[in-house]
Design a protein around this motif. Sequence first.
Motif, PDB file in Angstrom:
ATOM      1  N   MET A  94       2.066  -1.957  16.310  1.00 38.50           N
ATOM      2  CA  MET A  94       2.234  -2.056  14.866  1.00 38.50           C
ATOM      3  C   MET A  94       3.066  -3.312  14.589  1.00 38.50           C
ATOM      4  N   ASP A  95       2.631  -4.062  13.577  1.00 37.08           N
ATOM      5  CA  ASP A  95       3.367  -5.270  13.226  1.00 37.08           C
ATOM      6  C   ASP A  95       3.791  -5.223  11.763  1.00 37.08           C
ATOM      7  N   LYS A  96       4.479  -6.267  11.333  1.00 36.26           N
ATOM      8  CA  LYS A  96       5.022  -6.297   9.971  1.00 36.26           C
ATOM      9  C   LYS A  96       3.924  -6.213   8.918  1.00 36.26           C
ATOM     10  N   ASP A  97       2.783  -6.833   9.189  1.00 33.95           N
ATOM     11  CA  ASP A  97       1.687  -6.802   8.223  1.00 33.95           C
ATOM     12  C   ASP A  97       1.101  -5.392   8.096  1.00 33.95           C
ATOM     13  N   THR A  98       1.063  -4.671   9.200  1.00 32.22           N
ATOM     14  CA  THR A  98       0.572  -3.291   9.176  1.00 32.22           C
ATOM     15  C   THR A  98       1.516  -2.402   8.368  1.00 32.22           C
ATOM     16  N   ILE A  99       2.804  -2.595   8.554  1.00 30.21           N
ATOM     17  CA  ILE A  99       3.796  -1.829   7.783  1.00 30.21           C
ATOM     18  C   ILE A  99       3.585  -2.077   6.291  1.00 30.21           C
ATOM     19  N   LYS A 100       3.454  -3.335   5.928  1.00 34.36           N
ATOM     20  CA  LYS A 100       3.277  -3.707   4.524  1.00 34.36           C
ATOM     21  C   LYS A 100       1.965  -3.130   3.976  1.00 34.36           C
ATOM     22  N   LEU A 101       0.917  -3.185   4.782  1.00 36.59           N
ATOM     23  CA  LEU A 101      -0.379  -2.656   4.371  1.00 36.59           C
ATOM     24  C   LEU A 101      -0.324  -1.141   4.149  1.00 36.59           C
ATOM     25  N   ILE A 102       0.329  -0.432   5.049  1.00 37.49           N
ATOM     26  CA  ILE A 102       0.482   1.019   4.890  1.00 37.49           C
ATOM     27  C   ILE A 102       1.249   1.309   3.614  1.00 37.49           C
ATOM     28  N   ARG A 103       2.341   0.598   3.409  1.00 35.96           N
ATOM     29  CA  ARG A 103       3.166   0.805   2.208  1.00 35.96           C
ATOM     30  C   ARG A 103       2.357   0.561   0.939  1.00 35.96           C
ATOM     31  N   LYS A 104       1.635  -0.540   0.914  1.00 37.41           N
ATOM     32  CA  LYS A 104       0.869  -0.877  -0.289  1.00 37.41           C
ATOM     33  C   LYS A 104      -0.311   0.070  -0.496  1.00 37.41           C
ATOM     34  N   SER A 105      -0.918   0.537   0.591  1.00 39.40           N
ATOM     35  CA  SER A 105      -2.060   1.447   0.442  1.00 39.40           C
ATOM     36  C   SER A 105      -1.640   2.797  -0.142  1.00 39.40           C
ATOM     37  N   TYR A 106      -0.366   3.144   0.021  1.00 41.03           N
ATOM     38  CA  TYR A 106       0.167   4.364  -0.586  1.00 41.03           C
ATOM     39  C   TYR A 106       0.859   4.083  -1.911  1.00 41.03           C
ATOM     40  N   ASN A 107       0.730   2.844  -2.372  1.00 40.60           N
ATOM     41  CA  ASN A 107       1.275   2.442  -3.673  1.00 40.60           C
ATOM     42  C   ASN A 107       2.782   2.667  -3.778  1.00 40.60           C
ATOM     43  N   LEU A 108       3.505   2.323  -2.722  1.00 46.76           N
ATOM     44  CA  LEU A 108       4.953   2.528  -2.693  1.00 46.76           C
ATOM     45  C   LEU A 108       5.676   1.184  -2.677  1.00 46.76           C
ATOM     46  N   ASN A 109       6.824   1.138  -3.339  1.00 46.32           N
ATOM     47  CA  ASN A 109       7.668  -0.041  -3.177  1.00 46.32           C
ATOM     48  C   ASN A 109       8.481   0.150  -1.892  1.00 46.32           C
ATOM     49  N   GLN A 110       9.207  -0.883  -1.501  1.00 48.12           N
ATOM     50  CA  GLN A 110       9.949  -0.805  -0.239  1.00 48.12           C
ATOM     51  C   GLN A 110      10.969   0.323  -0.226  1.00 48.12           C
ATOM     52  N   ARG A 111      11.620   0.540  -1.348  1.00 44.72           N
ATOM     53  CA  ARG A 111      12.643   1.589  -1.423  1.00 44.72           C
ATOM     54  C   ARG A 111      12.020   2.980  -1.239  1.00 44.72           C
ATOM     55  N   ASN A 112      10.926   3.251  -1.933  1.00 43.90           N
ATOM     56  CA  ASN A 112      10.269   4.560  -1.816  1.00 43.90           C
ATOM     57  C   ASN A 112       9.660   4.762  -0.434  1.00 43.90           C
TER      58      ASN A 112
END
Length: 67
Positions: free
Chosen positions: A1-19
């Motif tokens: 898992m890399d940083k882009d995957t983390i960001k993609l997972i977060r965005k696919s669940y419509n979450l900001n970084q805090r949530n």
Amino acid sequence: MDKDTIKLIRKSYNLNQRNFAERVNCSFSLIALVEVGKRRITEDLENKVKEAFGLNEEKIKKLTSSF
């Protein structure tokens, strides 16, 4: 898992970084630093992300291939 995957997972669940951090049970600053490449993704963090979103390697591959 890399940083882009983390960001993609977060965005696919419509979450900001805090949530996202709350859901994964880690600090907001860790997620922010991971996404800009200043902190590496530990095995512990990867496991927390997988557990929080019910992901396995196959689901992650499907998610990343759709973007």
